[in-house]
Design a protein around this motif. Structure first.
Motif: not given
Length: 113
Positions: A20, A64-68, A82-83, A92, A94
């Motif tokens: 990251h 950006t990275t968002e852990r789902l 991750n999204r 975008r 996933d």
């Protein structure tokens, strides 16, 4: 069985955090010497090839990275979803990071939708 980030194996957390922030040496240290990474349909085998991939993966885009979520399949198989959102085509996606652990390190990693 879902796992929150604290329940992930240390080596998986170290890889995700290092990747990251684009800390290539730390990310590379999480891989077994004969590991493979498959990303965008291309397989990279061994630490030299994985190091090259780490140094160039997604470097052309800002995102950006968002852990789902995370899932433990068994003692050696984990999936982290991750999204990613950014200026890449589509904007975008996933992605599922499928980890196979070997001797306490990442033996195989496949990244795919």
């Amino acid at each position: 069985m879902n796992a929150n980030p604290i329940e992930l194996p240390d080596v998986v957390n170290r890889y995700l955090e290092a990747h990251h922030v684009r800390d290539t040496p730390t990310a590379l240290s999480t891989f077994h010497g004969s590991a493979t990474v498959t990303d965008e349909g291309v397989t990279h085998t061994g630490t030299a090839a994985i190091g090259t991939w780490l140094g160039t993966a997604a470097s052309e885009f800002t995102f950006t990275t968002e852990r789902l979520g995370a899932e433990r399949l068994d003692d050696t198989h984990w999936v982290v979803t991750n999204r990613l959102e950014g200026d890449f085509p589509g904007g975008r996606v996933d992605l599922r990071y499928r980890f196979t652990l070997r001797s306490g390190l990442i033996g195989d990693l496949t990244i795919a939708p």
